[in-house]
Design an enzyme around this catalytic site. Structure first.
Site: not given
Ligand code: ACO
Length: 429
Positions: A306, A267, A362
């Site tokens: 994702h 995460h 990210d």
């Protein structure tokens, strides 16, 4: 004709009409389907919540297939271009963009709540010199509940607002203190003349100068990154916040749990993992061999994939542009070449295409943070600061939702059946 789902139970021959609303059936409607008198009724089995809506929410909309993300109906691209993090936080929490007066008052409240109680400073001084800043962050947020016991009045609107101001305002100060602690530098007090992100940079990087000079490009880049990370509907940490909050714990205790969920490498720890991965790969020449290993099941391409986005993460697109602006100030991050090559190869590769694996938020954020001078350990903390607004908004929405109760999933018991206790001397093996 109302939308219904007709289910025929082959075991009993009975037929059931289950209402469909908002593209869902109510799991509790299935309970009427029983195989025997002692049966509690049919339940759904959904490990990791792959296909279960646990709430109604008006905060964030995501269409993962089309790469759409909106806060309160406003597209993320427009907010990233035209809003500020504090304005976006207001929007997320209160539901509407503020008027000029509301914004002024909001910014003032946040600015005047940035200081930490001196005892919190002492508490933070107690951590080991090399403590991970995210561990320090989440422990300190949890400790806040002991400093602000009024936060227990969760159904008092005024008290909630006070905790909201405190949380949004103080998280950058905790984060900065955690960072300064980890490198053995004295803490820097907030500077109320500066913007939210300008002050954060001041608390992180100020040395002996009388006034910290904020670089406007880096200040704005950080603000954009904060906008992008402010909320993302029912992700792992937000669900943790809602779950803990559903027991009526105070918001600080709930948020400590949410921050703990964000800490994990799948995460909020992903950008830290991306940087470690890029460093380990070491050079563009090693990229094909690395991709081969990932395809062979040896680890994952961090920053890719994702649960919701099955196309390019819209935040990743904005971040790529921000990266260019930051690198003009800081110089190019040498790991960027490796990241670009990884992305190029992965986007052409059947393994990643067939699994709809694209770069997520990210993949590039870590490169920007590193170029700005942040150590990798700070990355999840940099995620937690803006996500505070999303957590709070989701927590409050859950509290005020009359359909919500204490969260309590069911299980399928697979353990031993009833058996009698065996005294120690009689046990075998
Ligand atoms: N690299 C290689 N293969 C992957 C990756 C990846 N990053 N992500 C998924 N896969 C593969 C899986 O091995 C699986 O393959 P299989 O069908 O052959 O078994 C398939 O794609 C589906 O993967 P799942 O794990 O079922 O997908 P899920 O939706 O559960 O996972 C997650 C989503 C956790 C984000 C995953 O893609 C991942 O681990 N990515 C890397 C970590 C990361 O970047 N996390 C950040 C997420 S964004 C955020 O939290 C802000």
């Amino acid at each position: 004709m109302a939308d219904t789902l007709t289910i025929t139970d082959n075991r009993t021959g009975k037929t059931y009409e289950i209402p469909i609303a908002d593209g869902t059936i109510r799991a509790t409607d299935l309970r009427q389907i029983k195989a025997g008198p002692d049966d509690q009724g049919l339940a759904t089995y959904d490990p990791a919540f792959m296909n279960t809506a646990a709430c109604r929410s008006r905060i964030t909309f995501i269409d993962g297939d089309r790469g759409i993300l909106m806060y309160r109906g406003y597209p993320i691209e427009q907010l990233a271009e035209r809003s500020t993090y504090l304005e976006t936080a207001y929007l997320i929490i209160f539901g509407e963009l503020p008027t000029a007066t509301q914004l002024q008052q909001w910014v003032r409240e946040i600015t005047y709540h940035t200081m930490l109680h001196e005892n919190i400073k002492k508490l933070m001084e107690g951590f080991q010199y090399d403590a991970h800043p995210m561990g320090v962050f989440l422990s300190t947020v949890g400790a806040f509940s002991t400093f602000y016991p009024d936060a227990k009045k969760i159904f008092d609107e005024k008290s909630r607002l006070k905790q909201i101001h405190r949380l949004i305002a103080k998280v950058p100060t905790i984060a900065a203190y955690a960072y300064r602690h980890s490198i053995g530098r004295p803490y820097v007090y907030p500077d109320n003349d500066l913007s939210f992100t300008g002050n954060f940079l001041n608390m992180l990087f100020k040395m002996t100068e009388l006034k910290y000079q904020v670089n406007p490009v880096l200040e704005r880049a950080l603000d954009v990154l904060f906008i992008l990370h402010a909320d993302h509907e029912q992700n792992c940490s937000t669900s943790a916040m809602r779950n803990i909050g559903s027991s009526h714990a105070d918001p600080y205790s709930s948020m400590a749990g949410a921050a703990a969920a964000l800490y994990g490498p799948l995460h909020g720890g992903a950008n830290e993992a991306v940087l470690r991965m890029l460093t380990e790969i070491g050079s563009v020449a090693n990229v094909p061999a690395f991709i081969k290993r990932v395809k062979g099941g040896e680890g994952r391409l961090m920053g890719f994939g994702h649960r919701v986005y099955k196309s390019y993460d819209p935040r990743a697109k904005i971040i790529k542009q921000t990266a260019d602006q930051v690198f003009e100030v800081t110089g190019r991050n040498p790991l960027l070449e490796i990241a670009l090559e990884l992305e190029r190869i992965a986007l052409e590769d059947e393994y990643f295409i067939s699994r709809k694996l694209y770069p997520n938020v990210d993949f590039y954020s870590g490169l920007i943070y590193q170029a700005m001078g942040f150590p990798v350990e700070m990355f999840p903390v940099l995620f937690a600061i803006p996500r505070t607004s999303g957590w709070i908004a989701q927590w409050e929405e859950m509290l005020l939702d009359p359909e919500q109760k204490i969260a309590r999933p069911k299980q399928i018991y697979t353990g031993a059946r009833r058996r009698d206790y065996v005294p120690l001397p009689d046990r075998q093996g």
